[in-house]
Design a protein around this motif. Structure first.
Motif, PDB file in Angstrom:
ATOM      1  N   GLU A 298      -3.147   4.086  -9.566  1.00  0.00           N
ATOM      2  CA  GLU A 298      -2.257   2.915  -9.598  1.00  0.00           C
ATOM      3  C   GLU A 298      -0.814   3.310  -9.919  1.00  0.00           C
ATOM      4  O   GLU A 298       0.109   2.526  -9.667  1.00  0.00           O
ATOM      5  CB  GLU A 298      -2.779   1.878 -10.603  1.00  0.00           C
ATOM      6  N   GLU A 299      -0.622   4.535 -10.418  1.00  0.00           N
ATOM      7  CA  GLU A 299       0.744   4.940 -10.762  1.00  0.00           C
ATOM      8  C   GLU A 299       1.617   5.144  -9.522  1.00  0.00           C
ATOM      9  O   GLU A 299       2.837   5.053  -9.594  1.00  0.00           O
ATOM     10  CB  GLU A 299       0.722   6.222 -11.611  1.00  0.00           C
ATOM     11  N   HIS A 300       0.956   5.455  -8.394  1.00  0.00           N
ATOM     12  CA  HIS A 300       1.747   5.669  -7.173  1.00  0.00           C
ATOM     13  C   HIS A 300       1.195   4.908  -5.979  1.00  0.00           C
ATOM     14  O   HIS A 300       1.616   5.147  -4.852  1.00  0.00           O
ATOM     15  CB  HIS A 300       1.820   7.168  -6.837  1.00  0.00           C
ATOM     16  N   ASP A 301       0.202   4.060  -6.201  1.00  0.00           N
ATOM     17  CA  ASP A 301      -0.373   3.285  -5.097  1.00  0.00           C
ATOM     18  C   ASP A 301      -0.718   1.902  -5.654  1.00  0.00           C
ATOM     19  O   ASP A 301      -1.740   1.725  -6.323  1.00  0.00           O
ATOM     20  CB  ASP A 301      -1.633   3.995  -4.562  1.00  0.00           C
ATOM     21  N   ALA A 302       0.158   0.938  -5.381  1.00  0.00           N
ATOM     22  CA  ALA A 302       0.054  -0.392  -5.997  1.00  0.00           C
ATOM     23  C   ALA A 302      -1.261  -1.090  -5.654  1.00  0.00           C
ATOM     24  O   ALA A 302      -1.684  -2.006  -6.366  1.00  0.00           O
ATOM     25  CB  ALA A 302       1.230  -1.259  -5.550  1.00  0.00           C
ATOM     26  N   ARG A 303      -1.915  -0.629  -4.587  1.00  0.00           N
ATOM     27  CA  ARG A 303      -3.211  -1.208  -4.207  1.00  0.00           C
ATOM     28  C   ARG A 303      -4.206  -1.125  -5.362  1.00  0.00           C
ATOM     29  O   ARG A 303      -5.137  -1.919  -5.455  1.00  0.00           O
ATOM     30  CB  ARG A 303      -3.715  -0.424  -2.981  1.00  0.00           C
TER      31      ARG A 303
END
Ligand code: FEO
Ligand code: CA
Ligand code: CA
Length: 673
Positions: A298-303
């Motif tokens: 989640e730190e680099h992929d908002a999904r």
């Protein structure tokens, strides 16, 4: 099992009668531990095989047996291997093993060579075999070929300590979007065209069949929940086009030639950077992280930030069907089979040829499920609809102690999960869920409401190829409440696990009642030689075959039961003398269990499949070198010396690697005989 094994922490808050409550009464009633085989084993196998439906699809009429039966060859014919805590593969005398399909091996003509230093970027990893091989199936390329096929396998998760460079691990290099993408590419599925040449198995490169599916490949959501608002996201307002499969644990396969992969601990990939725990009851029940997740996607992929993309997690936790023969096909997430932490799936047929799928939800105090298709399978109609897994009934198991009449078996029933099913307070499931889609998306919550039996972590399930009887591993359960313990079942924390089996009423896999007993209660007679103590296990557990934490489980075509373990390899304390994780074979009639293989340091043995001639068995060695809290854990930081605990499979490699091992008899015979 990862170093952060969340499966053992229950997220089930319900007070349904615990499986152990009924085990202890059934076990004590028939004197299971005193007699070993017990009455249960006898009654389980007194029904002639010809009378048994399901499993083999064979409707051949019963044949009158000869008056002088030929001598029956024992099912198991190899010499058992001893335990060890070494760093290699041990197989019986007269057997040989070969390693291939290692993490990082090439799968395409443009795959970069494995560096051994974890310096591959995301694009490179996407062209190589993924990490931590698990469930697996061999599909003959043509006919019943035992020399050329498609080997399809899951890559369940990654070990960050080996998967990333030292600079990432010690924090001198920042966590990046490419790290996330690389992790996502290390997960998923490999389809590998494999071929036997000069006695060695190899991956055919290039091959039009070779394929990687990852945490960002396209998938279709199908079945009753497809399109439901809960499955819609900002990127997919249709609610039918999911991205990615990950934490693929065990597997299944269909009679029509497709692979089934099982999405297990999907929850561990969702978290939030918002700083606020906004999970709803369902997201808590499925165990999403309150804050940041261990995988840091989640730190680099908002999904994967549930505060930003509220519904993404509802698109994971399914049985996924893949056509390995069509590399352009989009795999289907079959919502009709429910959304749980799917371990594996085992298919069989009802007497009227509906497809029946058995499934476990691997978490402490979670449940066992069964799906029965609406449509029937017609093998003679190759062009018939093969979306049989999109329509049917989903049930959850309730294990009861049975009538108090001296009956040797426990009884059980399958509870239908639909809106009409009664729940407490004179209500029904329809009062909690507006549609069947909601029941399927929130399968665990529906099962809680109907009184399903909490189990000791259901892992793999398998169906006997001739009798149709179903066997299930319950791996262990450190979360059993102390008030569930008594003299008949004295293990306050079930550190060894057990295998339960059941026979459906009328030998019809679609039946809604069944009888059950325990095939084995694992234990340790080395540590606890007093046979009256349940910690020593059932009578078919000996000082020679002791093991803990049965997990992978499958019958071969002849009915030998192959048991794989994923437990403690401490080899001390309650695990004294049990050595590394292992694989054993069992005879379901005599109940004999014999050790066949011991794996390397830190590994789990999981995933199994055979060539049709059964001369080769493929087995996966997962997470070698994963030391967790092992007493012999290396002093050296793995960032400094990744090989400190395991160098498997090759001492000259830069780090331990998950891989497939193919085992055969040197004389070319059938494995296990
Ligand atoms: Fe992935 Fe429950 O093992
Ligand atoms: Ca497992
Ligand atoms: Ca396990």
């Amino acid at each position: 099992m990862s170093a952060f094994d969340l499966d053992d922490i229950p997220t089930n808050p319900t007070a349904n009668p615990h499986f152990n409550d009924v085990v202890k009464s059934a076990v004590s009633r028939r004197g299971f531990l005193k007699t070993g085989l017990g009455l249960g084993a006898v009654s389980f196998f007194t029904i002639p095989l010809a009378a048994c439906g399901g499993g083999d699809g064979d409707d051949t009429p019963a044949v009158t047996p000869p008056t002088t039966p030929a001598p029956v060859k024992p099912l198991l014919g190899f010499k058992a291997v001893a335990t060890n805590s070494g760093d290699g593969i041990t197989v019986p005398e007269g057997y040989q093993s070969q390693v291939f399909c290692r993490w990082g091996d090439p799968l395409f003509s443009n795959s970069p060579a494995w560096t051994g230093r974890a310096t591959e970027d995301a694009a490179a990893q996407a062209l190589q075999f993924g990490d931590n091989n698990d469930g697996m199936h061999y599909f003959p390329l043509t006919g019943t070929s035992s020399t050329e096929g498609l080997l399809v396998m899951n890559h369940e998760y990654i070990n960050p300590e080996f998967f990333f460079t030292a600079a990432i691990q010690d924090g001198t290099q920042a966590w990046s979007a490419d790290n996330v993408r690389k992790s996502q590419a290390g997960h998923g599925i490999s389809v590998a065209h494999v071929k036997l040449e000069n006695g060695q198995w190899k991956v055919v490169v290039p091959s039009k069949y070779n394929r990687r599916l990852t945490a960002y490949s396209p998938f279709t959501l199908t079945g009753p929940a497809a399109g439901h608002p809960l499955l819609q996201t900002s990127a997919d307002t249709s609610g039918t086009l999911a991205l990615g499969t990950f934490n693929n644990c065990g597997n299944g396969f269909t009679p029509w030639g497709t692979y089934l992969t099982c999405e297990e601990n999907f929850n561990g990939y969702f978290g939030t950077l918002s700083g606020t725990d906004t999970r709803n009851a369902s997201q808590r029940r499925y165990g999403l992280s309150a804050g940041v997740s261990g995988n840091r996607w989640e730190e680099h992929d908002a999904r994967f930030d549930y505060a930003k993309e509220r519904n993404e997690s509802y698109r994971h936790g399914y049985i996924v069907e893949i056509d390995p023969f069509d590399p352009t096909s989009v795999p289907k997430k079959r919502t009709a089979l429910g959304r749980i932490k799917h371990e594996n799936v085992a298919l069989t047929f009802s007497t009227d040829k509906r497809v029946v799928a058995y499934m476990g939800d691997d978490q402490a105090n979670d449940y066992v499920y069964k799906f029965v298709s609406e449509g029937k399978y017609d093998a003679a109609a190759p062009n018939a609809d093969r979306n049989l897994l999109d329509n049917g009934r989903l049930y959850v198991a309730q294990f009861n102690a049975g009538a108090a009449t001296g009956d040797a078996m426990g009884t059980g029933r399958w509870i239908l999960l639909d809106r009409g099913t009664p729940i407490s307070g004179g209500r029904n499931l329809g009062d909690l869920f507006a549609t069947q889609a909601e029941i399927l998306i929130n399968t665990r919550l529906a099962a809680d409401a109907v009184g399903a039996t909490p189990m000791d972590r259901p892992e793999w399930v398998t169906v006997h190829p001739k009798t149709g009887e179903v066997y299930l591993t319950l791996t262990n359960n450190s979360s059993r409440a102390a008030d569930k313990v008594d003299d008949a079942n004295p293990r306050a924390a079930n550190v060894y696990g057990q295998i339960v089996r059941w026979r459906e009423t009328g030998n019809d896999a679609a039946a809604i009642t069944f009888e059950w007993d325990l095939f084995v209660l694992a234990g340790n007679p080395i540590r606890t030689p007093d046979r009256g103590n349940l910690a020593s296990g059932s009578a078919n557990v000996t000082v020679d075959n002791t093991f803990n934490s049965p997990d992978g489980l499958a019958f071969d075509a002849d009915g030998r039961l192959w048991i794989q373990t994923d437990g403690s390899f401490a080899n001390t304390g309650v695990y004294q003398g049990q050595g590394n994780n292992q694989m054993l074979l069992a005879d379901p009639v005599t109940k004999e269990i014999r050790r066949f293989l011991v794996g390397p340091s830190g590994c789990e043995v999981t995933g199994i499949t055979w060539t049709p001639d059964q001369k080769y068995v493929f087995v996966n060695i997962q997470h070698p070198g994963e030391y967790g809290s092992h007493p012999r854990r290396p002093a050296a930081d793995p960032a400094v010396d990744p090989l400190a605990f395991s160098k498997w499979p090759e001492a000259s490699g830069g780090r331990p690697r998950a891989a497939t091992v193919v085992i055969s008899r040197i004389d070319g015979g059938v494995v296990g005989t």
